[in-house]
Design a protein around this motif. Structure first.
Motif, PDB file in Angstrom:
ATOM      1  N   LEU A  71      25.521  23.424  11.240  1.00  0.00           N
ATOM      2  CA  LEU A  71      26.767  22.841  10.746  1.00  0.00           C
ATOM      3  C   LEU A  71      27.967  23.349  11.536  1.00  0.00           C
ATOM      4  N   ARG A  72      27.879  24.525  12.085  1.00  0.00           N
ATOM      5  CA  ARG A  72      28.997  25.150  12.769  1.00  0.00           C
ATOM      6  C   ARG A  72      28.961  24.979  14.288  1.00  0.00           C
ATOM      7  N   GLY A 121      42.035  18.515  11.661  1.00  0.00           N
ATOM      8  CA  GLY A 121      40.589  18.692  11.667  1.00  0.00           C
ATOM      9  C   GLY A 121      40.085  19.113  13.039  1.00  0.00           C
ATOM     10  N   LEU A 122      38.913  19.701  13.054  1.00  0.00           N
ATOM     11  CA  LEU A 122      38.302  20.118  14.313  1.00  0.00           C
ATOM     12  C   LEU A 122      37.654  18.921  15.010  1.00  0.00           C
ATOM     13  N   LEU A 123      37.551  19.010  16.322  1.00  0.00           N
ATOM     14  CA  LEU A 123      36.917  17.952  17.103  1.00  0.00           C
ATOM     15  C   LEU A 123      35.456  18.321  17.343  1.00  0.00           C
ATOM     16  N   PRO A 124      34.499  17.543  16.829  1.00  0.00           N
ATOM     17  CA  PRO A 124      33.087  17.845  17.085  1.00  0.00           C
ATOM     18  C   PRO A 124      32.729  17.615  18.557  1.00  0.00           C
ATOM     19  N   GLU A 125      31.738  18.320  19.029  1.00  0.00           N
ATOM     20  CA  GLU A 125      31.323  18.171  20.422  1.00  0.00           C
ATOM     21  C   GLU A 125      30.906  16.741  20.744  1.00  0.00           C
ATOM     22  N   LYS A 126      30.304  16.046  19.782  1.00  0.00           N
ATOM     23  CA  LYS A 126      29.882  14.661  20.037  1.00  0.00           C
ATOM     24  C   LYS A 126      31.072  13.747  20.289  1.00  0.00           C
ATOM     25  N   VAL A 127      32.157  13.982  19.574  1.00  0.00           N
ATOM     26  CA  VAL A 127      33.370  13.187  19.805  1.00  0.00           C
ATOM     27  C   VAL A 127      33.968  13.540  21.158  1.00  0.00           C
ATOM     28  N   VAL A 167      25.269  14.466   9.299  1.00  0.00           N
ATOM     29  CA  VAL A 167      25.378  15.685   8.489  1.00  0.00           C
ATOM     30  C   VAL A 167      24.938  15.381   7.060  1.00  0.00           C
ATOM     31  N   GLY A 168      25.389  14.219   6.554  1.00  0.00           N
ATOM     32  CA  GLY A 168      25.063  13.800   5.191  1.00  0.00           C
ATOM     33  C   GLY A 168      26.235  14.007   4.265  1.00  0.00           C
ATOM     34  N   MET A 169      26.820  12.919   3.769  1.00  0.00           N
ATOM     35  CA  MET A 169      27.985  13.058   2.908  1.00  0.00           C
ATOM     36  C   MET A 169      27.642  13.706   1.570  1.00  0.00           C
ATOM     37  N   GLU A 170      26.394  13.621   1.146  1.00  0.00           N
ATOM     38  CA  GLU A 170      25.996  14.336  -0.073  1.00  0.00           C
ATOM     39  C   GLU A 170      26.164  15.840   0.135  1.00  0.00           C
TER      40      GLU A 170
END
Length: 362
Positions: A4-5, A23-29, A270-273
């Motif tokens: 997750l991190r 918000g943080l920028l994910p590596e995929k973005v 990630v899963g919104m749940e």
């Protein structure tokens, strides 16, 4: 936990409790953005020829994520652009209800025009205050944040749905910027008429992208005057005068809207749940500890349900102390705002609580 991190390198260096600011920028973005601009560098107008399909895919991704048909999704550069365009499509004789101290991009946009306005107070009884305002004089438009940017006070979607059922003629327009991405949200089931949200906070989509979700009735109550060549370009804008096209008059930024699509797909992975569960757990943990330390205002302490945004009692000296301990947070209102997202950990929060306890002992 590491998974997750891992997509967020900044977490290796700081205690990042500032998603409510950025918000943080994910590596995929990040990877998508590099590839997109490399394509633009070597393809130029050839890349633009694919713009329509890309933006259609973004619209469909937003609609799928929030349960809203893609022909009722508008892509805008930020919340303020979308909301101001909407207001220009509302007759200025209409009564507007606002929340006192709500986000300036909401309240200023309304009060800078000639609308008659009434206000409801933001406190521990916010729902009661809203209901009383409706009873006093039913507004034609109710514009509000789902989550307050300073205090973190959160309006329940159920309360709003019930209120909408009592007052079906009022246009409910919600700012979801501090909400979307924190829990599962079914727009079509919410009863709301319009939700507008920027993607750079809890959706981790970077800057320059936002979206508008409309129900089927909104087009009958809003008549935007904006138009341009792009207003009728694309799969879901096939005819002149198309409603969502009036919110998209000019060239769309495929870099930023493409980032939004990648970010939404990443959150689905990630899963919104899981996201919702972790955000709610962090909210409960923070509220319990902040209450022990007497750091919460009465209006937050007395509410059962709260977001993961907290504004604790603290001056500039405390803020500088937190920053010296690599705690990334913000000064908002009269206090210090801390906000927790799914990639934070209980271990990080325990470190924060110890830092606060040590400071308060001085």
């Amino acid at each position: 936990m590491k998974n997750l991190r891992k997509p967020f390198p900044v977490l290796q260096q700081n205690l990042y409790f500032n998603t409510a600011a950025s918000g943080l920028l994910p590596e995929k973005v990040f990877d998508f953005r590099q590839e997109h601009d490399l394509d633009f560098l070597v393809m130029a107008s050839i890349l633009k020829e694919k713009q329509g399909k890309m933006l259609t895919a973004v619209r469909e991704a937003v609609g799928d994520f929030f349960n809203c048909a893609p022909n009722r999704v508008a892509l805008v550069p930020n919340y303020s652009f979308g909301f101001n365009t909407l207001l220009e499509g509302i007759d200025k004789s209409k009564m507007v209800l606002l929340l006192e101290g709500d986000y300036p991009s909401i309240n200023w946009a309304v009060t800078s025009r000639d609308f008659p306005v009434q206000f409801a107070a933001i406190d521990e009884n916010i729902e009661k205050n809203i209901e009383e305002a409706f009873q006093k004089q039913q507004p034609d438009l109710f514009a509000f944040s789902l989550v307050q940017y300073i205090s973190g006070i959160k309006l329940s979607v159920k309360f709003l749905k019930d209120l909408k059922q009592k007052y079906p003629d009022t246009l409910f327009v919600a700012d979801g910027t501090q909400y979307c991405g924190t829990e599962i949200f079914d727009f079509d089931a919410s009863g709301l008429d319009v939700v507008i949200a920027s993607g750079y906070k809890w959706l981790n989509a970077g800057y320059g992208n936002a979206f508008m979700l409309f129900n089927n009735e909104a087009a009958h109550k809003i008549a935007p005057k904006t138009s341009g060549f792009n207003s009728l370009q694309g799969k879901y804008k096939a005819h002149e005068g198309n409603f969502i096209g009036k919110f998209e008059p000019g060239h769309q930024d495929t870099l930023n809207f493409g980032s939004l699509r990648v970010a939404l797909n990443f959150l689905k992975e990630v899963g919104m749940e899981l996201v919702e569960e972790r955000v709610k757990n962090f909210s409960a943990l923070a509220k319990k500890e902040f209450e022990k330390l007497n750091l919460l205002e009465k209006m937050v302490a007395e509410r059962e349900e709260h977001s993961s945004i907290f504004n604790i009692k603290g001056d500039d000296k405390m803020f500088q102390y937190l920053r010296s301990k690599d705690v990334v947070c913000s000064q908002r209102g009269t206090g210090i705002r801390l906000s927790f997202h799914y990639f934070n950990t209980e271990e990080e929060m325990e470190i924060l609580f110890k830092i606060l306890r040590d400071y308060l002992k001085k």
